[in-house]
Design a protein around this motif. Sequence first.
Motif, mmCIF file in Angstrom:
data_model
loop_
_atom_site.group_PDB
_atom_site.id
_atom_site.type_symbol
_atom_site.label_atom_id
_atom_site.label_comp_id
_atom_site.label_asym_id
_atom_site.label_seq_id
_atom_site.Cartn_x
_atom_site.Cartn_y
_atom_site.Cartn_z
ATOM 1 N N LEU A 21 22.825 -43.910 15.524
ATOM 2 C CA LEU A 21 21.712 -44.595 16.150
ATOM 3 C C LEU A 21 20.751 -43.566 16.717
ATOM 4 O O LEU A 21 21.164 -42.515 17.184
ATOM 5 C CB LEU A 21 22.210 -45.538 17.249
ATOM 6 C CG LEU A 21 23.213 -46.588 16.740
ATOM 7 C CD1 LEU A 21 24.593 -46.302 17.273
ATOM 8 C CD2 LEU A 21 22.770 -47.992 17.094
ATOM 9 N N VAL A 22 19.473 -43.880 16.695
ATOM 10 C CA VAL A 22 18.450 -42.948 17.152
ATOM 11 C C VAL A 22 17.766 -43.537 18.367
ATOM 12 O O VAL A 22 17.300 -44.669 18.346
ATOM 13 C CB VAL A 22 17.412 -42.688 16.032
ATOM 14 C CG1 VAL A 22 16.350 -41.720 16.524
ATOM 15 C CG2 VAL A 22 18.106 -42.148 14.791
ATOM 16 N N SER A 23 17.711 -42.769 19.450
ATOM 17 C CA SER A 23 17.193 -43.316 20.704
ATOM 18 C C SER A 23 15.671 -43.444 20.648
ATOM 19 O O SER A 23 14.993 -42.742 19.902
ATOM 20 C CB SER A 23 17.591 -42.420 21.871
ATOM 21 O OG SER A 23 17.008 -41.161 21.755
ATOM 22 N N GLN A 96 28.022 -49.085 27.592
ATOM 23 C CA GLN A 96 27.213 -49.569 26.487
ATOM 24 C C GLN A 96 27.092 -51.094 26.519
ATOM 25 O O GLN A 96 28.014 -51.785 26.962
ATOM 26 C CB GLN A 96 27.836 -49.152 25.158
ATOM 27 C CG GLN A 96 27.995 -47.639 25.001
ATOM 28 C CD GLN A 96 28.679 -47.273 23.698
ATOM 29 O OE1 GLN A 96 29.623 -47.928 23.275
ATOM 30 N NE2 GLN A 96 28.202 -46.220 23.051
ATOM 31 N N LEU A 117 21.006 -37.628 21.390
ATOM 32 C CA LEU A 117 20.237 -38.706 20.789
ATOM 33 C C LEU A 117 21.067 -39.690 19.989
ATOM 34 O O LEU A 117 20.673 -40.843 19.827
ATOM 35 C CB LEU A 117 19.143 -38.126 19.886
ATOM 36 C CG LEU A 117 18.078 -37.260 20.573
ATOM 37 C CD1 LEU A 117 17.073 -36.763 19.541
ATOM 38 C CD2 LEU A 117 17.379 -38.051 21.671
ATOM 39 N N ASN A 118 22.194 -39.292 19.440
ATOM 40 C CA ASN A 118 22.997 -40.159 18.594
ATOM 41 C C ASN A 118 24.169 -40.737 19.370
ATOM 42 O O ASN A 118 24.660 -40.146 20.316
ATOM 43 C CB ASN A 118 23.511 -39.408 17.373
ATOM 44 C CG ASN A 118 22.381 -38.936 16.487
ATOM 45 O OD1 ASN A 118 21.336 -39.575 16.417
ATOM 46 N ND2 ASN A 118 22.582 -37.810 15.824
ATOM 47 N N SER A 119 24.638 -41.911 18.934
ATOM 48 C CA SER A 119 25.748 -42.546 19.620
ATOM 49 C C SER A 119 26.507 -43.445 18.661
ATOM 50 O O SER A 119 26.032 -43.746 17.566
ATOM 51 C CB SER A 119 25.248 -43.367 20.815
ATOM 52 O OG SER A 119 26.334 -43.784 21.611
ATOM 53 N N THR A 225 19.335 -45.000 27.800
ATOM 54 C CA THR A 225 18.707 -44.850 26.491
ATOM 55 C C THR A 225 18.927 -46.129 25.695
ATOM 56 O O THR A 225 19.875 -46.879 25.951
ATOM 57 C CB THR A 225 19.300 -43.667 25.702
ATOM 58 O OG1 THR A 225 20.724 -43.828 25.619
ATOM 59 C CG2 THR A 225 18.978 -42.349 26.363
ATOM 60 N N THR A 226 18.031 -46.375 24.752
ATOM 61 C CA THR A 226 18.257 -47.424 23.758
ATOM 62 C C THR A 226 18.352 -46.771 22.393
ATOM 63 O O THR A 226 17.624 -45.822 22.093
ATOM 64 C CB THR A 226 17.137 -48.483 23.773
ATOM 65 O OG1 THR A 226 15.872 -47.846 23.599
ATOM 66 C CG2 THR A 226 17.145 -49.283 25.065
ATOM 67 N N ASN A 227 19.247 -47.265 21.585
ATOM 68 C CA ASN A 227 19.550 -46.654 20.285
ATOM 69 C C ASN A 227 19.528 -47.738 19.212
ATOM 70 O O ASN A 227 20.232 -48.740 19.341
ATOM 71 C CB ASN A 227 20.924 -45.990 20.302
ATOM 72 C CG ASN A 227 21.094 -45.032 21.468
ATOM 73 O OD1 ASN A 227 21.107 -45.431 22.625
ATOM 74 N ND2 ASN A 227 21.246 -43.775 21.164
ATOM 75 N N ARG A 228 18.734 -47.529 18.175
ATOM 76 C CA ARG A 228 18.631 -48.518 17.099
ATOM 77 C C ARG A 228 19.469 -48.086 15.894
ATOM 78 O O ARG A 228 19.409 -46.931 15.484
ATOM 79 C CB ARG A 228 17.181 -48.731 16.677
ATOM 80 C CG ARG A 228 16.995 -49.840 15.644
ATOM 81 C CD ARG A 228 15.526 -50.045 15.312
ATOM 82 N NE ARG A 228 14.779 -50.563 16.448
ATOM 83 C CZ ARG A 228 14.754 -51.842 16.803
ATOM 84 N NH1 ARG A 228 15.462 -52.732 16.105
ATOM 85 N NH2 ARG A 228 14.047 -52.240 17.831
#
Length: 230
Positions: A21-23, A96, A117-119, A225-228
């Motif tokens: 996922l990318v924030s 999360q 940045l990744n999760s 953070t938000t991650n899509r």
Amino acid sequence: MKTRKGYLMGLGALATIAAILVSADHIDAPSSAGTSADIADFYAFEPSEGSDNTVFVVDLQSNVLPDLAYGTFDEDVLTEINIDLDGDLVEDQVIQAIAKDGRMYFFGPVAPSQTGLNSSVYTEAALGDVEISGATAMVETTSDGVSLFAGPRQDPFFFDFFQFNAVISPELDSAPGGFLPPDEAADTFDGANTMSIVVEIPNSMLGTPTATNALGLSVYKTWVTTNRKQ
């Protein structure tokens, strides 16, 4: 219960196969504007003086106007509360939240296997879940004393947007008096909602806070953070 179990199994597959996922940042990333990847505000505080709990509030999607009072959470967006316990500004614990079929699922606190940045969704650390609220606020409290909420809340931001635009206008005489006094100012966002995620959690589940604020109180260094999903 079967639906919940099936969803958690599905997230497990997502985490191991495709959960890169990318924030996204509020305002800085145009693709997030107007969605629940768009971070409006983040608060962390004690619910009362001397409490052994901490409350985290994440406000998303700040343009939920009255005629769209009950927005939705994007099911492809993971919201992550990051907590630094040793002062290096790298997350040591994460909480999360991700939506699915009208419920918000929470995971953590857990030490992340990757930072930055990744999760991935840590399905093995399920914290609880709650029905996403509409007109009636729904709060779920777990056996560990964790309280969970997700849904629309009144936007806490008081701002006279039109007077602000007049003040910063290149026409210097457009607002010669500057900002209006409080009794004349208009709250442009009165009646607007944000989509909020709230977690109240015992500090014993987070670890010992190592930072000190301006009042000399021990606090957590924390950010969101938000991650899509990609």
